[in-house]
Enzyme design. Structure first.
Site, mmCIF file in Angstrom:
data_model
loop_
_atom_site.group_PDB
_atom_site.id
_atom_site.type_symbol
_atom_site.label_atom_id
_atom_site.label_comp_id
_atom_site.label_asym_id
_atom_site.label_seq_id
_atom_site.Cartn_x
_atom_site.Cartn_y
_atom_site.Cartn_z
ATOM 1 N N LYS A 1 44.745 -15.533 -4.440
ATOM 2 C CA LYS A 1 43.723 -15.445 -3.376
ATOM 3 C C LYS A 1 44.449 -15.833 -2.085
ATOM 4 C CE LYS A 1 41.330 -17.395 -0.874
ATOM 5 N NZ LYS A 1 41.509 -17.270 0.606
ATOM 6 N N GLU B 1 47.238 -33.956 12.664
ATOM 7 C CA GLU B 1 47.928 -32.664 12.637
ATOM 8 C C GLU B 1 47.299 -31.726 13.670
ATOM 9 O OE1 GLU B 1 47.549 -30.060 9.097
ATOM 10 O OE2 GLU B 1 49.656 -29.557 9.405
ATOM 11 N N SER C 1 45.463 -27.045 4.291
ATOM 12 C CA SER C 1 45.263 -28.287 5.042
ATOM 13 C C SER C 1 44.933 -29.448 4.095
ATOM 14 C CB SER C 1 44.134 -28.091 6.044
ATOM 15 O OG SER C 1 42.993 -27.631 5.363
ATOM 16 N N PHE D 1 47.505 -19.368 5.896
ATOM 17 C CA PHE D 1 47.829 -18.252 6.794
ATOM 18 C C PHE D 1 49.251 -18.308 7.324
ATOM 19 C CE2 PHE D 1 46.816 -21.385 10.102
ATOM 20 C CZ PHE D 1 47.807 -21.101 11.035
ATOM 21 N N CYS E 1 54.444 -26.123 8.249
ATOM 22 C CA CYS E 1 54.203 -27.444 7.666
ATOM 23 C C CYS E 1 55.461 -28.302 7.751
ATOM 24 C CB CYS E 1 53.745 -27.318 6.235
ATOM 25 S SG CYS E 1 55.030 -26.666 5.196
ATOM 26 N N GLU F 1 42.552 -15.366 4.129
ATOM 27 C CA GLU F 1 41.729 -14.268 4.669
ATOM 28 C C GLU F 1 42.110 -13.955 6.119
ATOM 29 O OE1 GLU F 1 41.008 -17.317 3.940
ATOM 30 O OE2 GLU F 1 39.130 -18.045 4.800
#
Ligand code: NAD
Length: 491
Positions: free
Chosen positions: A184, A389, A237, A160, A292, A187
């Protein structure tokens, strides 16, 4: 963002998949709301596509492959040029979409769009980048050539936090090399991908070269298991990256899986304080810490600690928290209510572990959105706060005796995406470059982001695979090498 059933009567629209050159209604198990994280505005509903739609997309991509592979690289490059022009025209619109869908400040969103377009620019060089090599007389009268060939169908599965840029890390390189592609996207914020595919629809690619399937983990699993998919590019992740790596390999696929991060920035006592403070704050808090490459642990060495703590607290407290669409905003909301709760939980945990709340960002920003202001917690290197994280606007501040101690802390991390140092000493910089166990390093730079023509080189649990995203690694990842040895009868 909540999992919901179909909502007849809701004044919104359900996103469509793009398969075989057409926009098609998705079939699957319901839809998920897509909302603006700054105010809860409903932006649309994203379908959770099932295996049958993934199968359709993979088949469309497979059918398109032979003709696309045979399309001269210079023509494939021309398609990338077309895409670049359309993206340039749409760049402000795309940045606004990213801000509304993801929450990041408009300046960060514009930077993301620029970085994504740069990937397309690099992919236009494919007629040069994809060349092989050759040598005459490897033995008497025998010549040898190495050529690169595209592989087939690649899937891209993306997170995301960079909804426009990360798909661009993969799609332009994959198709420029002559492969076909199924994306893909996340979402949680799929709107930038939808707009990108509207633009892709306008550049005259043959049907099936690029395909878009919305969904969650069921669509991902269908891609990983599909026999018609040859390779997978993933970003997300660490636990999911590891799962993608294992499952793709089990199904015989080529895979690159980029995982999570816990990046350290070392501030030496000889650093220029203002540059260090600006660098640390923008790295830790822009995009609400959801990068990140964000430095989420700051290690102050020796005498650097007190002045740094004071300046970070003062300047961090002044950062403007609000709706990212306002150009004055520096820190937008986090992606969802669930993320906000998780991050607030981390702040509580940090304090419970004995941390010092140097700057408390709780309660900042409108209650209508998922806001948390810049938060700084002084902690111990062994604390969970310093090791896990968090992926939000929370900076952990540690104290180290000297550079050796700072490097020991940095290198004890299970992750190794990026690290930075602020110093005016060439010797300290060299030691850092030599010893730091992270793949992307910044020297007096807070965000060590490689340009699109260099690879994105995470280490340790931040990356599973061997060939990285973009740069020349992308050409190696998306092609197979073939060596031809030739002897002709003498004439
Ligand atoms: P995520 O792992 O939750 O999701 C990433 C993708 O995987 C999404 O498309 C999602 O639909 C899918 N997915 C999620 N759970 C799955 C499951 N159980 N099985 C199969 N598919 C699944 O990541 P996110 O929250 O969207 O993104 C944030 C994470 O991504 C952070 O950890 C961040 O550090 C990482 N990230 C890493 C890089 C990098 O270059 N290393 C870049 C950007 C983001």
């Amino acid at each position: 963002m909540a999992q919901v059933e179909e909502k007849p009567g809701v004044a919104t629209r359900t996103l469509k998949n793009y398969i075989g050159g057409r926009w098609v209604e998705a079939e699957g198990s319901g839809v998920i709301d897509v909302t603006n994280p700054a105010n809860g505005e409903l932006l649309g509903q994203v379908p959770m596509s099932g295996p049958s739609q993934v199968d359709e997309a993979a088949r469309a991509a497979r059918e398109a492959f032979p003709a696309w592979r045979a399309t001269p690289p210079v023509e494939r490059a021309r398609a990338c040029f077309e895409l670049k022009y359309l993206l340039e025209e749409a760049k402000d619109e795309l940045a606004t979409l990213v801000t509304r869908d993801n929450g990041k400040a408009i300046k960060d969103a514009s930077g993301e769009v620029r970085r994504g377009i740069e990937c397309v620019e690099v992919a236009t060089g494919i007629p040069s980048l994809m060349q092989g090599s050759n040598l005459e007389d490897v033995s008497r009268g025998i010549d040898s050539d190495m050529i690169r060939q595209p592989i087939g169908v690649f899937a891209g599965i993306t997170p995301f936090n960079f909804p426009f840029m990360v798909p661009m890390w993969f799609l332009p390189f994959a198709i420029a090399c002559g492969n076909t592609f199924v994306l893909k996207p996340s979402e949680q914020d799929p709107l930038a991908s939808e707009r990108t595919f509207e633009l892709l629809d306008g550049i005259g690619l043959p049907a099936g070269v690029v395909n878009l399937v919305h969904g969650g983990k069921d669509s991902v699993n269908a891609l990983l298991e599909h026999p018609g998919v040859d390779g997978v590019s993933f970003v997300g992740s660490t636990p999911v990256a590891h799962y993608i790596y294992e499952t793709s390999a089990k199904h015989g696929k080529r895979v690159q899986a980029l995982g999570g991060a816990k990046n350290h920035v070392i501030v030496m006592p000889d650093a220029e304080l203002k540059a260090a403070v600006d660098g640390v704050l923008s790295s830790a808090f822009h995009a609400a810490g959801q990068r990140c490459l964000a430095n989420s642990v700051c290690i102050a060495v020796g005498d650097a600690y007190e002045p740094l703590k004071q300046a970070l607290s003062e300047k961090g407290g002044e950062m403007v928290v609000g709706d990212g669409i306002d150009p004055a905003t520096e820190v937008g909301p986090v992606i969802s209510g669930a993320s906000q709760e998780r991050i607030l939980g981390w702040i509580e945990k940090g304090v419970e572990e004995g941390g010092e709340l140097v700057l408390d960002g709780r309660g900042r920003g409108s209650e209508d959105g998922n806001f948390i202001g810049p938060t700084i917690i002084g902690a111990e290197p062994g604390s969970q706060l310093a090791q896990e994280e968090i992926f939000g606007p929370v900076l952990t501040l540690l104290r180290a005796r000297d550079l050796d101690h700072a490097l020991e802390i940095l290198n004890s991390s299970t992750k190794g995406n990026a690290a930075s140092i602020f110093t005016t000493s060439g010797g300290a910089m060299r030691k850092f470059r030599y010893e730091a166990q992270a793949g992307m390093l910044g020297v007096n730079i807070g965000v060590a982001a490689p340009m699109a023509y260099f690879p994105f080189t995470g280490w340790k649990d931040s990356f599973f695979g061997d060939l990285h995203a973009h740069g020349r690694d992308a050409i190696d990842f998306y092609t197979e090498k073939k060596v031809v040895i030739t002897r002709w009868p003498k004439t």
